[in-house]
Structures are given as structure tokens and as C-alpha cells.
Design a protein around this motif. Structure first.
Motif, PDB file in Angstrom:
ATOM      1  N   TYR A 170       0.819  -1.212   0.000  1.00  0.00           N
ATOM      2  CA  TYR A 170       0.000   0.000   0.000  1.00  0.00           C
ATOM      3  C   TYR A 170       0.854   1.265   0.000  1.00  0.00           C
ATOM      4  N   ASN A 171       2.004   1.219   0.636  1.00  0.00           N
ATOM      5  CA  ASN A 171       2.888   2.381   0.555  1.00  0.00           C
ATOM      6  C   ASN A 171       3.366   2.615  -0.877  1.00  0.00           C
ATOM      7  N   GLU A 172       3.581   1.545  -1.603  1.00  0.00           N
ATOM      8  CA  GLU A 172       3.944   1.705  -3.016  1.00  0.00           C
ATOM      9  C   GLU A 172       2.801   2.363  -3.786  1.00  0.00           C
ATOM     10  N   SER A 173       1.571   1.959  -3.487  1.00  0.00           N
ATOM     11  CA  SER A 173       0.405   2.567  -4.126  1.00  0.00           C
ATOM     12  C   SER A 173       0.292   4.045  -3.773  1.00  0.00           C
ATOM     13  N   LEU A 174       0.487   4.365  -2.495  1.00  0.00           N
ATOM     14  CA  LEU A 174       0.410   5.765  -2.068  1.00  0.00           C
ATOM     15  C   LEU A 174       1.496   6.605  -2.735  1.00  0.00           C
ATOM     16  N   GLY A 175       2.665   6.026  -2.923  1.00  0.00           N
ATOM     17  CA  GLY A 175       3.724   6.732  -3.628  1.00  0.00           C
ATOM     18  C   GLY A 175       3.331   7.059  -5.058  1.00  0.00           C
ATOM     19  N   LYS A 176       2.649   6.125  -5.718  1.00  0.00           N
ATOM     20  CA  LYS A 176       2.206   6.371  -7.096  1.00  0.00           C
ATOM     21  C   LYS A 176       1.130   7.451  -7.138  1.00  0.00           C
ATOM     22  N   LEU A 177       0.233   7.453  -6.163  1.00  0.00           N
ATOM     23  CA  LEU A 177      -0.772   8.516  -6.108  1.00  0.00           C
ATOM     24  C   LEU A 177      -0.099   9.868  -5.870  1.00  0.00           C
ATOM     25  N   GLY A 178       0.939   9.874  -5.055  1.00  0.00           N
ATOM     26  CA  GLY A 178       1.688  11.107  -4.845  1.00  0.00           C
ATOM     27  C   GLY A 178       2.304  11.624  -6.137  1.00  0.00           C
ATOM     28  N   ASP A 179       2.820  10.715  -6.960  1.00  0.00           N
ATOM     29  CA  ASP A 179       3.369  11.126  -8.256  1.00  0.00           C
ATOM     30  C   ASP A 179       2.290  11.754  -9.132  1.00  0.00           C
ATOM     31  N   LEU A 180       1.079  11.210  -9.061  1.00  0.00           N
ATOM     32  CA  LEU A 180      -0.021  11.784  -9.838  1.00  0.00           C
ATOM     33  C   LEU A 180      -0.377  13.183  -9.327  1.00  0.00           C
ATOM     34  N   ALA A 181      -0.395  13.356  -8.004  1.00  0.00           N
ATOM     35  CA  ALA A 181      -0.676  14.682  -7.437  1.00  0.00           C
ATOM     36  C   ALA A 181       0.395  15.680  -7.865  1.00  0.00           C
ATOM     37  N   ARG A 182       1.636  15.234  -7.892  1.00  0.00           N
ATOM     38  CA  ARG A 182       2.722  16.101  -8.346  1.00  0.00           C
ATOM     39  C   ARG A 182       2.505  16.519  -9.805  1.00  0.00           C
ATOM     40  N   GLY A 183       2.087  15.568 -10.631  1.00  0.00           N
ATOM     41  CA  GLY A 183       1.831  15.882 -12.031  1.00  0.00           C
ATOM     42  C   GLY A 183       0.711  16.887 -12.205  1.00  0.00           C
ATOM     43  N   VAL A 184      -0.349  16.735 -11.416  1.00  0.00           N
ATOM     44  CA  VAL A 184      -1.464  17.691 -11.470  1.00  0.00           C
ATOM     45  C   VAL A 184      -0.982  19.077 -11.060  1.00  0.00           C
ATOM     46  N   ALA A 185      -0.213  19.143  -9.977  1.00  0.00           N
ATOM     47  CA  ALA A 185       0.293  20.434  -9.501  1.00  0.00           C
ATOM     48  C   ALA A 185       1.191  21.083 -10.546  1.00  0.00           C
TER      49      ALA A 185
END
Length: 434
Positions: A170-185
Motif C-alpha cells: 500500500y505504501n507503493e500505491s500511495l507513492g504512485k498517487l503522490g506522483d499523480l498529485a505532483r503531475g497535477v500540480a
């Protein structure tokens, strides 16, 4: 849990730390805004997120720091955490809960619930990215800068304890979601706060030193205690561009000719011999608590550089004849070498018990009272008024009554906000160097 699982969890945590972030500095490389300072004097700051935000810990730490420790103090701060919420859930309530506040700066922390507590899949990522895009676009259209935060992390031992490797997954999944948030920003020209990587890194270091049972992301594996929330608050402060320079006091010893100067936010009242009296408008961030308990933010300080990067109140001393000197600040004393004093001693780090603690506690209490009201206002009163509007036939009398009550609720929030500002008063303190 079997004994063999503990080393596996530790290996998973260390591996995640290495993959997610080579260090605190690299985690913050992505935190810079597109242009200009993020935090400006007079900002109207909204702190938004799910149940982790509604815990009112990192949001409180963040607000207290902005109120008392920086020069660029906000005009108002609002906490809008909501348990169980996703980014899309917040999009649905922005009109009612956020926009009436007229924010100029919004921090977000979503992804924990968006990820579904399972392995990453493209539909999960697509849904999260779309929701974050809507959130950022809507806030931007209202005139706000959005500091898009990544989700946090789950505890490498306590998350679904007894299920090997699930925390790693799940931490790996959360890291990927963080990358998506970074891309949106990045696409929107907004700042990004990496909350995930610093939590992973601090957790690995703390567990290695204090034992696997020491939780950084909570005993339930999801909701951090004060220790993990301090790491989260620091990530947002770094993304806001906070420099961490609380102030510097420079003393040149010379008996009757002793001289002292201080940077803005601090004023030297008297310098005589080794005694320096100062009045300060900017506070160092103050800590109390157990050095080994997850319920104390003090316990996490050795494992990430909050004091060094965000809490520097420095004393520099020249003209010391002896090889060392005793420095007394308030009720506490410590010995320092001449070389240390010439280079500069961080008083905030060296003296956790210091003359600012009582004043700091009053600010913290006022912020806590305000944020408690904000949760009740948003999740209780405003939702109740929405229900009343739906239950009653639309008419001018009903609309007028609801509008009046809504104004009163926001007026009370503004009163509590003003009360917080009024608690931040100058502190007089004395340094004795002998």
C-alpha cells in the motif's frame, strides 16, 4: 505476529525509504512553486484533507507555526478535514465549505482513502488524478494557490498487522498517487508537497533506533500520532517556502562595552556584561513531551531535520576569552565551547525548555479551540442547514433564515481566528553568558 515478520517489515520500510526518497532534501526538490513566494503576508489559508487532517494535529502544528514563527503571517486560517473523504468528496463540498472563506492559499492531503487500501490499479489512479484536477481548477478559479500534498504513508508494522508485505504494497500505491498529485500540480503551475517520502524515511530511521513497535503512522497503521503529524506539517512548511530562520542574536562580549544586535522580529532591550535582554515577536517552535513516545512530537526530532531546517533561533557570540561558557536561557543552562558559540548555537534545538514555552502553549490552545469549532461548524451546522433547506419547501423566509445562520457561523469562526492572532504577543527573555 511471528518473530520472522518483524525483520521483513523493517526491510520493507528501509526499501521504501530508499526508493521513495534518498533524503529529506531530495523529497523537497519538488516542493518549489512555479514562481514567486508561496506564503505571503495576509494570506487566507485553508488546510484541507481527510480524517488525518481532521485529527487536527498536523493542521494545528502548521497553523501555530504560521501564526507565531514566520514574518509572513496569515490573515486567517481554516481547517477543513473530513473523515473518510476522498479528493472527489471534497470537490463536492467546496462551494459550501471552502469558497465562502475566500481562500488565497489551500493545502490538500488526499489519497489515503482514494487508494482503496489495496494494490495500485490504473482505474484508481485515473479517478484520483481527475478529482485532483477538478479540485485544483476550482480553487484556482476562485483565486487560490493550491499546495497539492501527496498522501501520507501507512505504518510498516501496524498497518494490518500480521499480513506480511501489505504495508509495503500500500505504501507503493500511495507513492504512485503522490506522483499523480505532483503531475497535477506541475501542470497547473502549483506547488507540490511530498508528505509520503519524508514519513517513510523518518519511520525507517525511528524504528531502527526505537524498535519496530514505535509507530509513526499510528497504532491503527493509518492515522499518525503527534510524531508523524510533525513530519507532515514540516513537509507542507517546506512546500510553502518557509526558510526556517526564526532569528539570529549576535553578541560581542566586552564587559561594559558588550554589544548585541538581532535580526527583524527581535529587539535587543539591554546588553550589559554577559546579560542580554531581548523582546521577540517571532517565536521558536516549542516542544514538550516524552523522547520515546509516539504520542510526543519530541520523539521524532532525532530522525528528521525539523530543528535544523525549520526552527533556527541562533545565538552567535564573539569576544569570549575562555575556551567555553555557560549560557542560561530562562530556567535552563548549558555549556558550549567558544568555537560553537562563534559558529552559532541553535537555541531552539539546545533548549527545549525555554522562555517562549508558556506563550507558545497559549497560541496552541487558541488554535486547537478554533479548529475544534471549525470541524463542528462544517460537519454539523453547515450540513444541518443543507438538510433543513432540502426538507423545507423553498421560500424567501427559509432562505433568509438559513442565510442569517450561515453568516453567524462564519462570523464566529472569524472571531475565533481573531482570538488566535491576539494570543501572539511579544515575549521578553534574557540570555546570560558566563
Amino acid at each position: 505476529m511471528s518473530a520472522s515478520h518483524v525483520p521483513a517489515v523493517r526491510r520493507a520500510g528501509l526499501a521504501l525509504a530508499a526508493l521513495a526518497c534518498a533524503g529529506w532534501a531530495s523529497a523537497q526538490d519538488v516542493a518549489a512553486p512555479a514562481a514567486g513566494p508561496v506564503l505571503k503576508p495576509g494570506a487566507r489559508v485553508a488546510i484541507v484533507g481527510d480524517s488525518i487532517t481532521e485529527q487536527k494535529l498536523y493542521s494545528r502544528f502548521l497553523e501555530v507555526y504560521l501564526r507565531a514563527c514566520v514574518a509572513e503571517r496569515p490573515a486567517a486560517v481554516l481547517q477543513l478535514g473530513w473523515g473518510g473523504e476522498t479528493a472527489q468528496g471534497f470537490v463536492g463540498r467546496m462551494e459550501r465549505d471552502l469558497l465562502p472563506f475566500k481562500p488565497t492559499l489551500v493545502t490538500t492531503c488526499y489519497g489515503m482513502n482514494d487508494g482503496g487500501y489495496r494494490a495500485y490499479a490504473e482505474p484508481i489512479g485515473e479517478s484520483y488524478r481527475n478529482a485532483m484536477q477538478k479540485l485544483v481548477e476550482k480553487a484556482k478559479a476562485a483565486g487560490a494557490v493550491v499546495v497539492a500534498g501527496s498522501p501520507g504513508a501507512v505504518d510498516t508494522l501496524h498497518f494490518r498487522r500480521g499480513t506480511p508485505d501489505i504495508a509495503n504494497v500500500y505504501n507503493e500505491s500511495l507513492g504512485k498517487l503522490g506522483d499523480l498529485a505532483r503531475g497535477v500540480a506541475t501542470a497547473a503551475g502549483m506547488p507540490f508537497a511530498d508528505v509520503h517520502a519524508p514519513l517513510i524515511e523518518a519511520m525507517a530511521k525511528a524504528k531502527a533506533a526505537l524498535g519496530e513497535e514505535y509507530d509513526v503512522c499510528g497504532r491503527d497503521g493509518v492515522h499518525p500520532g503527534p510524531n508523524g503529524h510533525l513530519v507532515m506539517a514540516a513537509a507542507f512548511l517546506k512546500a510553502l517556502g518557509v526558510a526556517g530562520d526564526i532569528g539570529t542574536i549576535r553578541v560581542t562580549l566586552g564587559g561594559k562595552d558588550t554589544a548585541a544586535v538581532a535580526t527583524p522580529g527581535h529587539k535587543v532591550i539591554r546588553a550589559e556584561g554577559g546579560t542580554i535582554e531581548i523582546e521577540s515577536e517571532r517565536y521558536p517552535y516549542c516542544f514538550v513531551g516524552d523522547t520515546r513516545s509516539a504520542n510526543s512530537p519530541v520523539s521524532i526530532l532525532p530522525f528528521f531535520p525539523f530543528q535544523q531546517e525549520l526552527n533556527r533561533l541562533v545565538l552567535e557570540v564573539k569576544g569570549l576569552q575562555a575556551e567555553k561558557a555557560k549560557v542560561t536561557w530562562g530556567a535552563a543552562s548549558r555549556d558550549f565551547t567558544r568555537a560553537e558559540l562563534e559558529a552559532g548555537v541553535n537555541l531552539a534545538e539546545a533548549f527545549l525548555d525555554n522562555p517562549f514555552c508558556a506563550a507558545f502553549a497559549k497560541v496552541d490552545q487558541a488554535v486547537a479551540a478554533k479548529q475544534n469549532y471549525e470541524t463542528a461548524m462544517v460537519k454539523g451546522a453547515l450540513v444541518g442547514l443543507d438538510g433543513a433547506r432540502r426538507a423545507l419547501a423553498a421560500n424567501a423566509e427559509t432562505d433568509a433564515a438559513i442565510a442569517t445562520l450561515t453568516r453567524q457561523l462564519w462570523a464566529r469562526q472569524a472571531e475565533l481566528d481573531a482570538a488566535v492572532r491576539e494570543t501572539v504577543v511579544p515575549v521578553r527573555h534574557t540570555l546570560v553568558i558566563e
